[in-house]
Enzyme design. Structure first.
Site, short mmCIF file in Angstrom:
data_model
loop_
_atom_site.label_atom_id
_atom_site.label_comp_id
_atom_site.label_asym_id
_atom_site.label_seq_id
_atom_site.Cartn_x
_atom_site.Cartn_y
_atom_site.Cartn_z
N HIS A 268 0.77 -1.41 -0.18
CA HIS A 268 0.08 -0.18 -0.27
C HIS A 268 1.04 1.42 -0.40
CE1 HIS A 268 -3.32 1.97 -0.04
NE2 HIS A 268 -4.03 1.89 1.77
N HIS A 307 -2.17 -1.06 -11.23
CA HIS A 307 -3.35 -0.78 -10.11
C HIS A 307 -4.40 -1.05 -9.77
CE1 HIS A 307 -5.61 2.28 -6.91
NE2 HIS A 307 -4.28 2.63 -6.33
N ASP A 363 2.90 6.30 -7.48
CA ASP A 363 4.09 5.68 -6.86
C ASP A 363 5.24 5.39 -7.82
OD1 ASP A 363 3.07 4.99 -3.88
OD2 ASP A 363 2.06 2.93 -5.76
C1 MLT Z 1 -4.72 4.74 -3.10
O1 MLT Z 1 -3.91 6.30 -3.41
O2 MLT Z 1 -4.62 4.22 -1.09
C2 MLT Z 1 -3.79 3.43 -3.74
O3 MLT Z 1 -3.33 4.47 -4.92
C3 MLT Z 1 -3.58 1.98 -3.51
C4 MLT Z 1 -5.70 2.45 -3.41
O4 MLT Z 1 -6.38 3.07 -3.59
O5 MLT Z 1 -6.06 1.16 -3.97
#
Ligand code: MLT
Length: 436
Positions: A268, A307, A363
């Protein structure tokens, strides 16, 4: 009868059922009436990791993963990142509307006047080992705030909730900065209320002996943009944790600490640290083809690509890439950015990644910017937790006010033994099975 329905025939019994469809969803509880006989519990859905389950109704964040769209309260993330500061966006996420000038002034005043932490919490943080991970310090210190504000347990009072929300948004950068300074063995720097949210954070991180810390405006703006981009992302793992713990009516400090614990995982919030490691491993851009081959052979992962919800370019990654260019004009050229851009170009053209819809995510570039700004990788997840605290709190408020929500309690499919007797535990058959 509702206009849209789903007709189901249970082939075990031959019975037909008509379930209402609302907002593209059937209610899982409507399946419970589907039984083989009156002793049957009723049909359930099985959805490990909630791949296809909506756990709430929310009006905060909208994502269209196929088209790469992200909006907060109906405003596109691009426009918010271009025109707003972080506290304006925080207000929007929490209260549903962008603040009028007077409201913003009052909001900024309230947040900046809740940035101090109790000296006892500072002492608590001094007790961590010199090499404690900043995220562990952050999680524990946010949880410890609960002991300073016992009134926070009254989550039914809207005014009380608002007070804890302001405290948390004000204090998380202070805790984050103290954790960072502690890991570097530097004395803590008290907040400066005359600075903006991002500039004050930079002051607490990097002030040394100068009388007043002057944050570079380009870097302070870049940090605001990164905070805006990370503020909320609907029902991700940590937000789901916030809602789950909050549904038990734990106070918001404990719930935020739990959510931050989920964020600490490398799958995460820790992912950008992994991207930097990958770029280090690749080293020079000339090594990209052999690295890509290794990815295709399943020997390593292409970090920062793909993602769970985006099957297109993550809209946040686009903005971060532009921000990176502004940051590097100040901090100087970073060879990692060159490798990252070259890697992105190769991957975006490669049929293997295109077919799997693997596009850069948030990321991919954020770690490179943070490193160029002077952050060490172990603080990256804490930098994510600061703005995400706003999202967690907005989602928590929505949960508390939602009359349909109850304590979260999923079901399971039991796959263990049927009833057994202790006397049978040491039989030959049992011992043999235990040996395998
Ligand atoms: C987030 O911003 O929390 C991440 O991209 C993870 C997600 O949305 O699953």
């Amino acid at each position: 009868m509702p206009e849209e329905t789903l007709r189901i025939t249970d082939n075990r019994t031959g019975k037909a059922y008509e379930l209402p469809i609302s907002q593209g969803t059937v209610r899982a509880i409507d399946l419970r009436q589907i039984k083989t006989d009156s002793s049957d519990f009723g049909l359930m859905t099985y959805d490990p990791a909630f791949l296809n389950t909506a756990s709430c109704q929310s009006s905060i964040t909208f994502i269209d993963g196929d088209r790469g769209i992200l909006r907060y309260r109906g405003y596109s993330i691009d426009e918010l990142a271009e025109k707003c500061n972080f506290l304006e966006v925080a207000y929007l996420l929490l209260f549903g509307e962008l603040p009028a000038p007077g409201e913003l002034k009052e909001w900024e005043h309230n947040i900046t006047h809740h940035t101090m932490i109790h000296e006892n919490l500072k002492k608590f943080m001094e007790g961590f080992r010199f090499d404690a991970h900043p995220m562990g310090m952050f999680v524990s210190s946010v949880a410890a705030l609960s002991t300073f504000y016992p009134e926070a347990r009254d989550i039914k009072s809207q005014a009380n909730r608002r007070m804890q929300v302001m405290r948390l948004i004000g204090k998380v950068p202070t805790i984050a900065a103290y954790a960072y300074r502690h890991s570097l063995g530097l004395p803590y720097v008290y907040p400066d209320n005359s600075l903006t949210y991002a500039a004050n954070f930079m002051n607490m991180l990097w002030k040394m002996t100068e009388a007043k810390y002057d944050a570079n405006p380009v870097l302070a703006r870049a940090l605001e943009i990164l905070f805006i981009l990370h503020a909320d992302h609907e029902q991700n793992c940590s937000t789901n944790t916030m809602r789950c713990v909050g549904s038990a009516h734990s106070d918001p400090y404990l719930s935020v600490a739990a959510a931050a614990s989920a964020l600490a995982g490398p799958l995460h919030g820790g992912a950008n640290e992994e991207v930097l490691r990958m770029l280090d491993e690749i080293g020079d851009a000339k090594n990209i083809p052999s690295f890509i081959d290794k990815v295709k052979r399943g020997e390593c992962k292409l970090m920062g690509f793909g993602h769970r919800v985006y099957k297109n370019y993550d809209p946040r990654a686009k903005i971060i890439k532009q921000t990176a260019e502004a940051v590097f004009k100040v901090t100087g050229f970073n060879p990692k950015l060159e490798t990252a851009i070259a890697l992105e170009q190769v991957a975006l053209k490669d049929e293997y990644f295109v077919a799997r819809k693997l596009y850069p995510n948030v990321d991919f570039y954020s770690g490179i910017i943070y490193q160029a700004m002077g952050f060490t990788p172990d603080i990256f997840t804490v930098l994510f937790a600061i703005p995400r605290t706003v999202g967690w709190l907005a989602q928590w408020n929505e949960l508390v006010e939602d009359p349909e929500q109850k304590i979260a309690r999923p079901r399971q499919i039991y796959t263990g033994h049927a009833l057994r007797k202790c006397e049978e535990a040491n039989t030959a058959a049992h011992t043999q099975a235990a040996k395998g």
